[in-house]
Design an enzyme around this catalytic site. Structure first.
Site, PDB file in Angstrom:
ATOM      1  N   ASN A  31       0.867  -1.181   0.000  1.00 18.17           N
ATOM      2  CA  ASN A  31       0.000   0.000   0.000  1.00 18.17           C
ATOM      3  C   ASN A  31       0.903   1.230   0.000  1.00 18.17           C
ATOM      4  O   ASN A  31       1.441   1.610   1.031  1.00 18.17           O
ATOM      5  CB  ASN A  31      -0.887  -0.031   1.259  1.00 18.17           C
ATOM      6  CG  ASN A  31      -1.741   1.225   1.389  1.00 18.17           C
ATOM      7  OD1 ASN A  31      -1.848   2.008   0.448  1.00 18.17           O
ATOM      8  ND2 ASN A  31      -2.348   1.411   2.558  1.00 18.17           N
ATOM      9  N   LYS A  69       0.070   4.191  -0.315  1.00 17.42           N
ATOM     10  CA  LYS A  69      -0.637   5.375   0.198  1.00 17.42           C
ATOM     11  C   LYS A  69      -0.402   6.564  -0.761  1.00 17.42           C
ATOM     12  O   LYS A  69      -0.347   6.349  -1.972  1.00 17.42           O
ATOM     13  CB  LYS A  69      -0.189   5.703   1.619  1.00 17.42           C
ATOM     14  CG  LYS A  69      -0.227   4.488   2.540  1.00 17.42           C
ATOM     15  CD  LYS A  69      -0.102   4.859   3.987  1.00 17.42           C
ATOM     16  CE  LYS A  69       0.036   3.601   4.819  1.00 17.42           C
ATOM     17  NZ  LYS A  69      -0.140   3.822   6.238  1.00 17.42           N
ATOM     18  N   HIS A  87      -9.753   0.883   4.932  1.00 13.85           N
ATOM     19  CA  HIS A  87      -8.482   1.148   5.623  1.00 13.85           C
ATOM     20  C   HIS A  87      -8.741   2.144   6.763  1.00 13.85           C
ATOM     21  O   HIS A  87      -9.568   3.047   6.628  1.00 13.85           O
ATOM     22  CB  HIS A  87      -7.469   1.716   4.625  1.00 13.85           C
ATOM     23  CG  HIS A  87      -6.077   1.766   5.162  1.00 13.85           C
ATOM     24  ND1 HIS A  87      -5.660   2.739   6.033  1.00 13.85           N
ATOM     25  CD2 HIS A  87      -5.014   0.945   4.984  1.00 13.85           C
ATOM     26  CE1 HIS A  87      -4.391   2.523   6.355  1.00 13.85           C
ATOM     27  NE2 HIS A  87      -3.979   1.433   5.735  1.00 13.85           N
ATOM     28  N   GLU A 125      -7.170   4.615   7.717  1.00 13.31           N
ATOM     29  CA  GLU A 125      -6.982   6.027   7.349  1.00 13.31           C
ATOM     30  C   GLU A 125      -8.227   6.563   6.637  1.00 13.31           C
ATOM     31  O   GLU A 125      -8.571   7.738   6.782  1.00 13.31           O
ATOM     32  CB  GLU A 125      -5.716   6.177   6.496  1.00 13.31           C
ATOM     33  CG  GLU A 125      -4.464   6.018   7.362  1.00 13.31           C
ATOM     34  CD  GLU A 125      -3.210   5.601   6.621  1.00 13.31           C
ATOM     35  OE1 GLU A 125      -3.182   5.629   5.377  1.00 13.31           O
ATOM     36  OE2 GLU A 125      -2.237   5.219   7.312  1.00 13.31           O
ATOM     37  N   GLU A 166      -5.540  -4.886  10.801  1.00 14.07           N
ATOM     38  CA  GLU A 166      -4.618  -3.767  10.918  1.00 14.07           C
ATOM     39  C   GLU A 166      -4.922  -2.974  12.188  1.00 14.07           C
ATOM     40  O   GLU A 166      -5.729  -2.022  12.150  1.00 14.07           O
ATOM     41  CB  GLU A 166      -4.755  -2.848   9.707  1.00 14.07           C
ATOM     42  CG  GLU A 166      -4.366  -3.505   8.399  1.00 14.07           C
ATOM     43  CD  GLU A 166      -3.663  -2.526   7.482  1.00 14.07           C
ATOM     44  OE1 GLU A 166      -2.567  -2.840   7.029  1.00 14.07           O
ATOM     45  OE2 GLU A 166      -4.199  -1.434   7.248  1.00 14.07           O
ATOM     46  N   GLY A 171       1.966   2.582  10.795  1.00 13.98           N
ATOM     47  CA  GLY A 171       2.884   3.711  10.629  1.00 13.98           C
ATOM     48  C   GLY A 171       3.535   4.168  11.917  1.00 13.98           C
ATOM     49  O   GLY A 171       4.108   5.258  11.978  1.00 13.98           O
ATOM     50  N   SER A 187       3.227  -1.716  10.517  1.00 12.52           N
ATOM     51  CA  SER A 187       4.682  -1.598  10.737  1.00 12.52           C
ATOM     52  C   SER A 187       5.440  -2.894  10.449  1.00 12.52           C
ATOM     53  O   SER A 187       6.406  -3.216  11.138  1.00 12.52           O
ATOM     54  CB  SER A 187       4.959  -1.119  12.168  1.00 12.52           C
ATOM     55  OG  SER A 187       4.390   0.157  12.380  1.00 12.52           O
TER      56      SER A 187
HETATM   57  C1  PEP Z   1      -1.019   0.292   6.055  1.00 13.15           C
HETATM   58  O1  PEP Z   1      -1.155   1.452   5.789  1.00 13.15           O
HETATM   59  O2  PEP Z   1      -1.853  -0.529   5.657  1.00 13.15           O
HETATM   60  C2  PEP Z   1       0.123  -0.104   6.876  1.00 13.15           C
HETATM   61  C3  PEP Z   1       0.104  -1.294   7.397  1.00 13.15           C
HETATM   62  O3  PEP Z   1       1.115   0.823   7.046  1.00 13.15           O
HETATM   63  P1  PEP Z   1       2.548   0.591   7.760  1.00 13.15           P
HETATM   64  O4  PEP Z   1       3.106  -0.697   7.220  1.00 13.15           O
HETATM   65  O5  PEP Z   1       3.356   1.777   7.367  1.00 13.15           O
HETATM   66  O6  PEP Z   1       2.295   0.502   9.219  1.00 13.15           O
END
Ligand code: PEP
Length: 251
Positions: free
Chosen positions: A9, A11, A88, A90, A159, A165, A204
């Site tokens: 992803n 983003k 997601h 976000e 998630e 993040g 992460s």
């Molecule tokens: C994500 O945005 O789906 C995600 C898991 O981000 P990150 O790996 O940066 O935590």
């Protein structure tokens, strides 16, 4: 053979190494045949990524009409996307997407022939209060749309909001326990063929913490944000995912 997924992803970012170099590395790599690598760039780049399997990061809950700024699932399919990330955190937390809107997107994506990557996850307060499992079950129940009765697979991405993040990933033990709770919710609230839906972890993930997560044995892949912008990191994660028995680190 268990199917596994590694989903990048991007983003609102592009890989610092450049798109061409990133794609050469991913498309040219030998990845275990059990692992499907999917790249989800910002919409305008979807067509440029024809050398790899693509997914979109979002879609509209409508197929056409007066919805300025929206992109429909059918348009994404026309651009070559096979997968679409839905719900997601976000989108839910920054853009205010409600459970109802997420459910409509899920239904329309399925109707359109895209494979949804349906994201759920609790925040830290909910986990600390011991309510993660019931919170996740509520998210699963809220997305129990009629279109789930069809044959198309839905990929679940667990998630936890506190891990996205932040550099703080969930442990393998937490992932295993939570994945079992999510599967129970799928059995309770979704048509029976989703009981074996792939459950990915996101939050992460890096090549340095992937061993513990793979070893927990309950995770069918990863949705990766930050680390997915680096093709080398992606391929190290893919290598580990394709060899779940290994404990001696990435190749
Ligand atoms: C994500 O945005 O789906 C995600 C898991 O981000 P990150 O790996 O940066 O935590």
């Amino acid at each position: 053979m268990t199917k596994r997924y590694l989903i990048a992803n991007w983003k609102l970012n592009l890989p610092p190494e450049g798109i061409e170099s990133y794609l050469r590395a991913i498309a040219g790599a030998v990845v275990d045949s059990s692992v499907t690598v999917v790249v989800a760039p910002p919409y305008p780049y979807l067509r440029d990524l024809h050398s790899v399997v693509t997914g979109a990061q979002n879609c509209s809950s409508e197929q056409s009409g007066a919805f300025t700024g929206e992109v429909s699932p059918a348009m994404l399919r026309d651009l070559g996307a096979r997968y679409v990330i839905i719900g997601h955190s976000e989108r839910r937390n920054i853009f205010g997407e409600s459970e109802g809107l997420v459910a409509r997107k899920l239904g329309l994506a399925l109707e359109t022939g895209l494979t949804p990557v349906f994201c759920i996850g609790e925040d830290l307060r909910t986990r600390d209060a011991g309510h993660a499992a019931s919170f996740l079950a509520d998210q699963v129940r809220a997305a129990a749309v009629a279109q789930l009765a069809g044959e198309r697979e839905v990929i679940i991405a667990y998630e936890p909001v506190w891990a996205i993040g932040t550099g703080r990933n969930a442990s393998g033990d937490v992932c295993a326990e939570t994945s079992r709770a999510i599967r129970e919710a799928l059995v309770r609230f979704w048509p029976s063929h989703h009981a074996s839906a792939p459950i990915l972890y996101g939050g992460s993930v890096t090549p340095d913490n992937v061993d513990d997560l793979v070893s927990c044995g309950e995770i069918d892949g990863f949705l990766v944000g930050g680390a997915s912008l680096d093709s080398g990191k992606m391929l190290r994660i893919a290598a580990r995912l394709g060899q779940p028995g290994r404990t001696d680190g990435p190749v």
